[in-house]
Design a protein around this motif. Structure first.
Motif, PDB file in Angstrom:
ATOM      1  N   GLU A  63       0.822  -1.214   0.000  1.00 13.76           N
ATOM      2  CA  GLU A  63       0.000   0.000   0.000  1.00 13.76           C
ATOM      3  C   GLU A  63       0.854   1.261   0.000  1.00 13.76           C
ATOM      4  N   LEU A  64       1.931   1.257   0.777  1.00 11.12           N
ATOM      5  CA  LEU A  64       2.765   2.448   0.945  1.00 11.12           C
ATOM      6  C   LEU A  64       3.957   2.485  -0.010  1.00 11.12           C
ATOM      7  N   GLY A  65       4.229   1.362  -0.671  1.00 14.70           N
ATOM      8  CA  GLY A  65       5.338   1.322  -1.621  1.00 14.70           C
ATOM      9  C   GLY A  65       6.686   1.508  -0.965  1.00 14.70           C
ATOM     10  N   ALA A  66       6.859   0.909   0.205  1.00 12.08           N
ATOM     11  CA  ALA A  66       8.114   1.070   0.937  1.00 12.08           C
ATOM     12  C   ALA A  66       8.441  -0.211   1.698  1.00 12.08           C
ATOM     13  N   PHE A  67       9.721  -0.371   2.039  1.00 11.50           N
ATOM     14  CA  PHE A  67      10.165  -1.539   2.802  1.00 11.50           C
ATOM     15  C   PHE A  67      11.342  -1.158   3.678  1.00 11.50           C
ATOM     16  N   LEU A  68      11.747  -2.091   4.555  1.00 13.04           N
ATOM     17  CA  LEU A  68      12.813  -1.826   5.506  1.00 13.04           C
ATOM     18  C   LEU A  68      14.102  -2.530   5.118  1.00 13.04           C
ATOM     19  N   VAL A  69      15.202  -1.850   5.329  1.00 19.74           N
ATOM     20  CA  VAL A  69      16.534  -2.437   5.188  1.00 19.74           C
ATOM     21  C   VAL A  69      17.244  -2.213   6.519  1.00 19.74           C
ATOM     22  N   GLU A  70      17.720  -3.304   7.134  1.00 18.57           N
ATOM     23  CA  GLU A  70      18.287  -3.208   8.475  1.00 18.57           C
ATOM     24  C   GLU A  70      19.672  -3.833   8.563  1.00 18.57           C
ATOM     25  N   GLY A  71      20.486  -3.309   9.478  1.00 25.21           N
ATOM     26  CA  GLY A  71      21.809  -3.860   9.715  1.00 25.21           C
ATOM     27  C   GLY A  71      22.884  -3.183   8.895  1.00 25.21           C
ATOM     28  N   ALA A  72      24.116  -3.258   9.385  1.00 27.48           N
ATOM     29  CA  ALA A  72      25.231  -2.543   8.767  1.00 27.48           C
ATOM     30  C   ALA A  72      25.478  -2.955   7.323  1.00 27.48           C
ATOM     31  N   ILE A  73      25.604  -4.262   7.069  1.00 27.86           N
ATOM     32  CA  ILE A  73      25.942  -4.729   5.720  1.00 27.86           C
ATOM     33  C   ILE A  73      24.878  -4.319   4.716  1.00 27.86           C
ATOM     34  N   ASN A  74      23.628  -4.592   5.044  1.00 28.44           N
ATOM     35  CA  ASN A  74      22.549  -4.281   4.111  1.00 28.44           C
ATOM     36  C   ASN A  74      22.416  -2.791   3.842  1.00 28.44           C
ATOM     37  N   VAL A  75      22.554  -1.974   4.871  1.00 26.46           N
ATOM     38  CA  VAL A  75      22.418  -0.530   4.684  1.00 26.46           C
ATOM     39  C   VAL A  75      23.577   0.032   3.867  1.00 26.46           C
ATOM     40  N   LEU A  76      24.780  -0.440   4.103  1.00 21.73           N
ATOM     41  CA  LEU A  76      25.923   0.028   3.317  1.00 21.73           C
ATOM     42  C   LEU A  76      25.782  -0.377   1.849  1.00 21.73           C
ATOM     43  N   GLU A  77      25.312  -1.600   1.599  1.00 26.94           N
ATOM     44  CA  GLU A  77      25.069  -2.035   0.217  1.00 26.94           C
ATOM     45  C   GLU A  77      23.966  -1.184  -0.411  1.00 26.94           C
ATOM     46  N   LEU A  78      22.937  -0.891   0.376  1.00 27.80           N
ATOM     47  CA  LEU A  78      21.844  -0.058  -0.104  1.00 27.80           C
ATOM     48  C   LEU A  78      22.339   1.312  -0.547  1.00 27.80           C
ATOM     49  N   CYS A  79      23.208   1.910   0.252  1.00 32.59           N
ATOM     50  CA  CYS A  79      23.708   3.250  -0.048  1.00 32.59           C
ATOM     51  C   CYS A  79      24.511   3.305  -1.345  1.00 32.59           C
ATOM     52  N   ALA A  80      25.016   2.165  -1.772  1.00 34.26           N
ATOM     53  CA  ALA A  80      25.787   2.108  -3.019  1.00 34.26           C
ATOM     54  C   ALA A  80      24.918   1.682  -4.204  1.00 34.26           C
ATOM     55  N   SER A  81      23.612   1.546  -3.974  1.00 27.40           N
ATOM     56  CA  SER A  81      22.708   1.059  -5.013  1.00 27.40           C
ATOM     57  C   SER A  81      21.867   2.203  -5.594  1.00 27.40           C
ATOM     58  N   GLN A 115      15.860   4.201  -3.880  1.00 25.00           N
ATOM     59  CA  GLN A 115      15.534   5.508  -3.331  1.00 25.00           C
ATOM     60  C   GLN A 115      15.246   5.380  -1.836  1.00 25.00           C
ATOM     61  N   ILE A 116      16.070   6.007  -1.029  1.00 28.32           N
ATOM     62  CA  ILE A 116      15.928   5.954   0.428  1.00 28.32           C
ATOM     63  C   ILE A 116      15.040   7.103   0.898  1.00 28.32           C
ATOM     64  N   GLU A 117      14.044   6.788   1.728  1.00 26.85           N
ATOM     65  CA  GLU A 117      13.166   7.822   2.277  1.00 26.85           C
ATOM     66  C   GLU A 117      13.763   8.433   3.541  1.00 26.85           C
ATOM     67  N   VAL A 118      14.193   7.564   4.452  1.00 28.43           N
ATOM     68  CA  VAL A 118      14.759   8.033   5.710  1.00 28.43           C
ATOM     69  C   VAL A 118      15.784   7.017   6.199  1.00 28.43           C
ATOM     70  N   LEU A 119      16.815   7.513   6.828  1.00 29.76           N
ATOM     71  CA  LEU A 119      17.896   6.663   7.313  1.00 29.76           C
ATOM     72  C   LEU A 119      18.107   6.930   8.794  1.00 29.76           C
ATOM     73  N   ALA A 127      22.052   0.522  11.866  1.00 25.62           N
ATOM     74  CA  ALA A 127      21.220   1.379  11.028  1.00 25.62           C
ATOM     75  C   ALA A 127      19.944   0.686  10.554  1.00 25.62           C
ATOM     76  N   LEU A 128      18.995   1.517  10.168  1.00 25.32           N
ATOM     77  CA  LEU A 128      17.739   1.056   9.556  1.00 25.32           C
ATOM     78  C   LEU A 128      17.336   2.098   8.523  1.00 25.32           C
ATOM     79  N   ALA A 129      16.917   1.632   7.348  1.00 18.10           N
ATOM     80  CA  ALA A 129      16.489   2.540   6.290  1.00 18.10           C
ATOM     81  C   ALA A 129      15.078   2.199   5.836  1.00 18.10           C
ATOM     82  N   VAL A 130      14.303   3.245   5.532  1.00 17.99           N
ATOM     83  CA  VAL A 130      13.011   3.070   4.878  1.00 17.99           C
ATOM     84  C   VAL A 130      13.241   3.395   3.401  1.00 17.99           C
TER      85      VAL A 130
END
Length: 255
Positions: free
Chosen positions: A21-39, A42-46, A87-90
């Motif tokens: 419904e909201l078109g968003a998901f969670l990314v949690e933990g150091a490894i996943n968040v660092l990989e996310l930042c290099a991808s 689109q990050i909403e909030v970190l 860390a946790l990212a939306v």
């Protein structure tokens, strides 16, 4: 301190219906968040802890997204991980984009893989073996499930997926061979997989569905030497991918 509204928003994303419904998901933990930042996601909030921020300030400051400093207790309270001190990212979800195997590549097809941990592991395995596409049945676990993302260890940023009706998809789109993993079939230890195709992995309890089985052109199996009844689907996927790449490198004369 996380605001009540943000806390409620994050916790709602634990559920599939709200992720959709909201078109968003969670990314949690150091490894996943660092990989996310290099991808290219689109990050909403970190949300980050102070130690994690200090260690990765140069990368995090480049994101140009809403960034909040929080405690590890805050992350544990709103997230899905038992332990998360980083860390946790939306993040915004991506469209369910059509995928098909190119003439020179293998694609994994997942038929009713319901366990999120198995799906996350398969994403990681696919990434390790250079397989960039997954075709998933509509009953396969939601790739945006926090457990899937966590188990992928960042591989979700490099492997694409497409959810569809597998019977229709394979009947209309599969141009190359369709290999299916069964308890009987040609041994993966001696089979020449060729240079491209679709590798179908079935439900751990029930195997490949009858509808999809009809479209398999080559049954394959992992030979059993002991007494175990079956293999975990993630382990089986890794063994098949390893043998596929072994044949490929042997053909190319790479030691």
């Amino acid at each position: 301190m996380i605001s009540k509204s943000l806390s409620k928003y994050i916790q709602s994303l634990h559920q599939k219906k709200y992720r959709q419904e909201l078109g968003a998901f969670l990314v949690e933990g150091a490894i996943n968040v660092l990989e996310l930042c290099a991808s290219d996601y689109q990050i909403e909030v970190l949300l980050v802890t102070e130690p994690f921020y200090k260690e990765n300030a140069l990368l995090l400051d480049k994101q140009r997204v809403r960034l909040e400093m929080v405690s590890a207790d805050d992350l544990k309270r709103v997230g899905s991980l038992v332990v998360n001190d980083s860390a946790l990212a939306v993040v915004k979800t991506k469209e369910n984009r059509f995928l098909v195997a190119d003439p020179d590549e293998f694609v994994l097809v997942l038929d009713d893989i319901r366990d999120p941990g198995n799906l996350g592991t398969i994403l990681r395995i696919a990434d390790w073996y250079g397989i960039r596409k997954l075709i998933c049945s509509l009953s396969t676990a939601d790739v945006y499930n926090p457990k899937v993302i966590s188990a992928s260890k960042g591989s979700f940023t490099r492997v694409a997926w497409y959810y569809c009706d597998l019977k229709t998809y394979l009947a209309e789109q599969a141009q190359g061979p369709v290999y299916g993993a069964f308890l009987d079939g040609a041994s993966v230890h001696s089979l020449d997989f060729g240079t491209a195709g679709y590798i179908v992995m079935g439900n751990e309890a029930n195997g490949i569905s009858v509808e999809v089985e009809e479209l398999v052109s080559q049954r394959i199996t992992i030979p059993r030497f002991g007494e175990a009844e079956s293999l975990n689907v993630g382990i089986a996927t890794a063994i098949i991918c390893d043998n596929l790449r072994r044949v490929e490198t042997s053909r190319e004369g790479i030691k």
